[in-house]
Design a protein around this motif. Structure first.
Motif, PDB file in Angstrom:
ATOM      1  N   LYS A 557      16.203  72.905  40.954  1.00  0.00           N
ATOM      2  CA  LYS A 557      14.945  73.257  41.618  1.00  0.00           C
ATOM      3  C   LYS A 557      14.365  72.107  42.432  1.00  0.00           C
ATOM      4  CE  LYS A 557      13.379  76.789  38.340  1.00  0.00           C
ATOM      5  NZ  LYS A 557      12.296  77.178  37.385  1.00  0.00           N
ATOM      6  N   SER A 558      14.840  70.918  42.191  1.00  0.00           N
ATOM      7  CA  SER A 558      14.337  69.718  42.895  1.00  0.00           C
ATOM      8  C   SER A 558      12.825  69.563  42.763  1.00  0.00           C
ATOM      9  CB  SER A 558      14.718  69.794  44.392  1.00  0.00           C
ATOM     10  OG  SER A 558      16.103  69.852  44.546  1.00  0.00           O
ATOM     11  N   GLY A 559      12.333  69.813  41.550  1.00  0.00           N
ATOM     12  CA  GLY A 559      10.902  69.687  41.286  1.00  0.00           C
ATOM     13  C   GLY A 559      10.574  68.373  40.599  1.00  0.00           C
ATOM     14  N   ILE A 560       9.559  68.407  39.724  1.00  0.00           N
ATOM     15  CA  ILE A 560       9.094  67.187  39.037  1.00  0.00           C
ATOM     16  C   ILE A 560      10.186  66.606  38.158  1.00  0.00           C
ATOM     17  CG2 ILE A 560       7.438  66.268  37.386  1.00  0.00           C
ATOM     18  CD1 ILE A 560       5.447  68.341  38.357  1.00  0.00           C
ATOM     19  N   TYR A 561      10.879  67.457  37.396  1.00  0.00           N
ATOM     20  CA  TYR A 561      11.916  66.965  36.482  1.00  0.00           C
ATOM     21  C   TYR A 561      13.035  66.292  37.267  1.00  0.00           C
ATOM     22  CZ  TYR A 561      15.757  66.962  33.145  1.00  0.00           C
ATOM     23  OH  TYR A 561      16.807  66.586  32.340  1.00  0.00           O
ATOM     24  N   ALA A 562      13.499  66.961  38.336  1.00  0.00           N
ATOM     25  CA  ALA A 562      14.578  66.383  39.147  1.00  0.00           C
ATOM     26  C   ALA A 562      14.145  65.056  39.757  1.00  0.00           C
ATOM     27  CB  ALA A 562      14.978  67.367  40.243  1.00  0.00           C
ATOM     28  N   SER A 563      12.874  64.980  40.204  1.00  0.00           N
ATOM     29  CA  SER A 563      12.358  63.738  40.781  1.00  0.00           C
ATOM     30  C   SER A 563      12.332  62.618  39.749  1.00  0.00           C
ATOM     31  CB  SER A 563      10.953  63.987  41.333  1.00  0.00           C
ATOM     32  OG  SER A 563      10.382  62.791  41.814  1.00  0.00           O
ATOM     33  N   MET A 564      11.943  62.933  38.502  1.00  0.00           N
ATOM     34  CA  MET A 564      11.905  61.915  37.443  1.00  0.00           C
ATOM     35  C   MET A 564      13.311  61.428  37.115  1.00  0.00           C
ATOM     36  SD  MET A 564       9.004  63.543  34.894  1.00  0.00           S
ATOM     37  CE  MET A 564       9.044  62.153  33.771  1.00  0.00           C
ATOM     38  N   VAL A 565      14.267  62.339  37.068  1.00  0.00           N
ATOM     39  CA  VAL A 565      15.654  61.950  36.798  1.00  0.00           C
ATOM     40  C   VAL A 565      16.167  61.027  37.894  1.00  0.00           C
ATOM     41  CG1 VAL A 565      18.024  62.791  36.597  1.00  0.00           C
ATOM     42  CG2 VAL A 565      16.170  64.011  35.445  1.00  0.00           C
ATOM     43  N   ASN A 566      15.901  61.368  39.149  1.00  0.00           N
ATOM     44  CA  ASN A 566      16.376  60.553  40.272  1.00  0.00           C
ATOM     45  C   ASN A 566      15.747  59.167  40.260  1.00  0.00           C
ATOM     46  OD1 ASN A 566      17.982  62.646  41.219  1.00  0.00           O
ATOM     47  ND2 ASN A 566      16.357  63.493  42.518  1.00  0.00           N
ATOM     48  N   ARG A 567      14.442  59.100  39.974  1.00  0.00           N
ATOM     49  CA  ARG A 567      13.765  57.795  39.968  1.00  0.00           C
ATOM     50  C   ARG A 567      14.310  56.899  38.856  1.00  0.00           C
ATOM     51  NH1 ARG A 567       8.929  60.707  41.057  1.00  0.00           N
ATOM     52  NH2 ARG A 567       8.297  60.503  38.868  1.00  0.00           N
ATOM     53  N   GLN A 568      14.565  57.479  37.691  1.00  0.00           N
ATOM     54  CA  GLN A 568      15.090  56.668  36.596  1.00  0.00           C
ATOM     55  C   GLN A 568      16.521  56.229  36.881  1.00  0.00           C
ATOM     56  OE1 GLN A 568      14.541  57.905  32.598  1.00  0.00           O
ATOM     57  NE2 GLN A 568      12.338  58.223  32.804  1.00  0.00           N
ATOM     58  N   THR A 569      17.282  57.072  37.574  1.00  0.00           N
ATOM     59  CA  THR A 569      18.646  56.686  37.951  1.00  0.00           C
ATOM     60  C   THR A 569      18.614  55.509  38.917  1.00  0.00           C
ATOM     61  OG1 THR A 569      19.405  58.968  37.669  1.00  0.00           O
ATOM     62  CG2 THR A 569      20.810  57.492  38.961  1.00  0.00           C
ATOM     63  N   GLU A 570      17.686  55.552  39.872  1.00  0.00           N
ATOM     64  CA  GLU A 570      17.542  54.463  40.831  1.00  0.00           C
ATOM     65  C   GLU A 570      17.084  53.172  40.153  1.00  0.00           C
ATOM     66  OE1 GLU A 570      14.807  55.882  43.705  1.00  0.00           O
ATOM     67  OE2 GLU A 570      16.174  57.380  44.558  1.00  0.00           O
ATOM     68  N   SER A 571      16.204  53.303  39.138  1.00  0.00           N
ATOM     69  CA  SER A 571      15.663  52.109  38.469  1.00  0.00           C
ATOM     70  C   SER A 571      16.721  51.361  37.684  1.00  0.00           C
ATOM     71  CB  SER A 571      14.508  52.503  37.546  1.00  0.00           C
ATOM     72  OG  SER A 571      14.991  53.261  36.444  1.00  0.00           O
ATOM     73  N   GLN A 572      17.795  52.053  37.305  1.00  0.00           N
ATOM     74  CA  GLN A 572      18.840  51.394  36.522  1.00  0.00           C
ATOM     75  C   GLN A 572      19.584  50.346  37.335  1.00  0.00           C
ATOM     76  OE1 GLN A 572      21.331  54.480  34.901  1.00  0.00           O
ATOM     77  NE2 GLN A 572      19.704  55.328  33.627  1.00  0.00           N
ATOM     78  N   SER A 573      19.516  50.455  38.670  1.00  0.00           N
ATOM     79  CA  SER A 573      20.186  49.476  39.527  1.00  0.00           C
ATOM     80  C   SER A 573      19.313  48.261  39.821  1.00  0.00           C
ATOM     81  CB  SER A 573      20.604  50.145  40.850  1.00  0.00           C
ATOM     82  OG  SER A 573      19.457  50.622  41.546  1.00  0.00           O
ATOM     83  N   TRP A 574      18.071  48.267  39.309  1.00  0.00           N
ATOM     84  CA  TRP A 574      17.149  47.147  39.576  1.00  0.00           C
ATOM     85  C   TRP A 574      17.574  45.917  38.795  1.00  0.00           C
ATOM     86  CZ3 TRP A 574      13.867  44.254  36.443  1.00  0.00           C
ATOM     87  CH2 TRP A 574      12.928  43.452  37.116  1.00  0.00           C
ATOM     88  N   THR A 575      17.524  44.748  39.423  1.00  0.00           N
ATOM     89  CA  THR A 575      17.875  43.486  38.763  1.00  0.00           C
ATOM     90  C   THR A 575      16.873  42.409  39.154  1.00  0.00           C
ATOM     91  OG1 THR A 575      19.327  42.856  40.607  1.00  0.00           O
ATOM     92  CG2 THR A 575      20.348  44.018  38.744  1.00  0.00           C
ATOM     93  N   LEU A 576      16.816  41.371  38.348  1.00  0.00           N
ATOM     94  CA  LEU A 576      15.982  40.214  38.665  1.00  0.00           C
ATOM     95  C   LEU A 576      16.633  39.403  39.766  1.00  0.00           C
ATOM     96  CD1 LEU A 576      15.020  39.007  35.083  1.00  0.00           C
ATOM     97  CD2 LEU A 576      13.477  39.990  36.776  1.00  0.00           C
ATOM     98  N   ARG A 577      15.878  38.995  40.759  1.00  0.00           N
ATOM     99  CA  ARG A 577      16.431  38.214  41.866  1.00  0.00           C
ATOM    100  C   ARG A 577      15.718  36.874  41.943  1.00  0.00           C
ATOM    101  NH1 ARG A 577      19.505  41.414  45.275  1.00  0.00           N
ATOM    102  NH2 ARG A 577      19.331  43.660  44.921  1.00  0.00           N
TER     103      ARG A 577
END
Length: 577
Positions: A557-577
């Motif tokens: 549905k690409s709603g709130i749940y899908a948006s939360m899943v995508n944001r958390q997936t993106e956050s996993q690639s975050w690193t300290l620079r």
């Protein structure tokens, strides 16, 4: 009368009866203390009439012995009827307040903090103890004995009686009229004490954060100001009390002057004999001392109203009640158009409807403040909804006794509460009747054995206040072991793995997988991967059900749940620079 005393002074039935006994005992003591006056009057009468007191030595000696004996007996009875009975009643009050707190809805605790409730159970009950051992019985005993003496004096000579007694209503009216002022001063003093207690508790609880931010100095300065505020309010309250009591005492002492003046005038006029004048002088010297204390006791009784009102706030608050019989057919949880607000006008949930099916895992997800934790608390009847209905297996939970209802639930909170006891006894909280073998079996299912067996005393190791000797993951495993031991058909999980490291999270997830098997599960989670295998997702946003369905359906549905899943997936690639 007993019921009125119970309601007025927040007493038990036995406590009200003991209060009446204490008042009567004080009355008896005050009367016996007047007996020597009567004996001395008889002696003076014989001397003035030309009698032979030498031949009456045995009578007066025996009279003295009898007076002393009666005074000792009445004092003994008074002590037992006031002090011992009051100590017992204060214990009953504390237990009654604690039992009442156990039955109150959590909405009550949202308006009160720990320091306030602790002060009510301990400090207010202590003040009640002092009031009913010192103030009220002595006040009532003094008033009743004074009334009896006043009636007797009127029979001797009404003119002298008026000279003695006119100060009494004036003095008591002054102190009694100060009630409104005293209550305001006492309430402000109590507010200052609670503010100070809150400040002390806050400093102790946040000492780690204060040190980490070098904020101890500022916190202590604020605390000093709160302590000074308590001192200022105490001085003002004492001054306000003294202003009325001292004024009333001065008026009371005028009675001695009017008694002597009126008596002298009547004696000169020949309308009063010396013996009667002497009697009134004896009585007035004995009468005003207990009345002086009575004025102070009256002021103290007025002061107890603030403490009693605080206890009544707990005792009179509506409790959650219901049928102790469970009539549920299955264990599915159904929210039917439920709305709820913690405070009037501040809606948290709006027309929430969904069903958590029996034997399924239903996950509550959504932005912070969406109402997820509130839904779980309502499901366990920690609060009652403002409108709508919540059922378990078709059974309306608002009609079921909370303790009976909670026998269906095992709850694992994010913040675990442990007791200063052994690991074994902390797990046994889940089922107080469980054997050691059952407790150890539950501990093994929750992987508690991985760390408990390495401790010096194993499962008998004391874990300190709130489990301070354990890590977060170890504390959480004990909480899960409790749920295993309870073996309830419904499981509520509130962010049970949110703050754990990877190793502990894996171990606890393994334990949780065993726990929720074939149970009705309502789980709150912020990590979307945690609930990816749930049977059903309910997305709560701004207090309403924004989305509902299986994880795969909601992703499409690409709603709130899908948006939360995508944001958390993106956050996993975050690193300290």
């Amino acid at each position: 009368m007993i019921e009125r005393l119970q309601k007025k002074y927040a007493l038990s039935e036995q406590g009200a009866k003991d209060l009446v006994k204490g008042c009567l005992a004080c009355l008896l003591q005050n009367i016996t203390l007047m007996l020597p006056v009567g004996l001395l009057y008889c002696l003076v009468e014989e001397l003035l009439s030309g009698g032979a007191p030498v031949g009456r030595a045995a009578f007066y000696g025996g009279g003295c012995v009898v007076c002393v004996g009666l005074i000792l007996l009445s004092t003994y009875l008074q002590y037992n009827a006031t002090y011992f009975a009051t100590y017992e009643e204060s214990g009953v009050r504390r237990i009654t307040l604690a039992e009442r707190l156990r039955k109150l809805p959590l909405s009550f605790f949202g308006k009160k903090d720990l320091a306030d409730l602790t002060s009510t159970i301990m400090a207010d009950c202590t003040f009640l103890e002092q009031s009913f051992s010192h103030f009220i019985p002595e006040l009532v005993g003094s008033i009743l004995s004074t009334v009896l003496i006043a009636v007797s004096l009127l029979f001797f000579d009404w003119r002298m009686a008026l000279a003695v007694l006119w100060v009494l209503p004036v003095s008591f009216a002054i102190v009694g009229g100060s009630a409104t002022v005293q209550e305001k001063l006492n309430q402000k003093a109590m507010d200052a004490k609670m503010t100070c207690a809150d400040g002390i508790q806050e400093c102790i609880e946040t000492i780690q954060d204060l040190k980490a931010n070098n904020a101890e100095g500022r916190c202590l300065e604020e605390l000093k100001e709160k302590i000074r505020g308590v001192e200022r309010r105490a001085v003002i309250s004492e001054f306000g009390l003294a202003a009325f009591v001292v004024s009333a005492s001065l008026i009371l002492r005028l009675g001695m002057a009017t008694t002597a003046l009126v008596g002298a005038i009547l004696l000169v006029q020949g309308s009063l004999d010396v013996l009667t004048f002497f009697l009134f002088l004896l009585v007035v010297s004995r009468l005003y001392d207990p009345l002086q204390s009575a004025l102070q006791n009256l002021a103290a009784v007025i002061a107890t109203r603030t403490n009693i009102a605080r206890m009544r706030e707990i005792l009179d608050h509506p409790i959650q009640q219901g049928d102790s019989r469970l009539t549920n057919q299955g264990c599915d949880i159904c929210f039917d158009h439920v709305s709820f607000a913690y405070h009037t006008g501040e809606r948290v949930l709006h027309d929430v409807s969904f069903t958590a099916g029996q034997g399924q895992v239903t996950a509550l997800v959504g932005p912070s403040g969406g109402g997820k934790t509130t839904v779980s608390r309502l499901a366990a009847r920690f609060w009652d909804p403002d409108c709508g209905k919540i059922t378990v297996g078709g059974m309306d939970i608002s009609r079921i006794d909370p303790e009976a209802l909670l026998s269906l639930y095992a709850i694992v909170f994010q913040e675990v509460t442990l007791f200063d006891n052994s690991i074994l006894e902390n797990i046994r909280i889940g089922n107080k009747d469980a054997s050691d073998g059952e407790v150890l079996a539950a501990a093994k299912l929750a992987n508690v054995d991985e760390f408990a067996e390495k401790l010096p005393e194993g499962y008998q190791t004391n874990i300190g206040e709130n489990g301070c000797a354990l890590s977060g993951g170890e504390r959480q495993r004990i909480s899960i072991a409790r749920a295993f031991l309870k073996n309830a058909p419904i499981i509520l999980l509130d962010e049970a793995t949110a703050s754990l490291d990877v190793e502990n999270e894996t171990s606890i997830q393994t334990a949780l997988s065993r726990l929720i098997r074939d149970k009705t599960v309502l789980v709150i989670a912020h990590r979307m991967r945690t609930v990816a295998g749930a049977d059903k997702i309910v997305v709560l946003a701004e207090g309403t059900v924004a989305e509902e369905g299986a994880p795969g359906q909601l992703l499409q549905k690409s709603g709130i749940y899908a948006s939360m899943v995508n944001r958390q997936t993106e956050s996993q690639s975050w690193t300290l620079r």
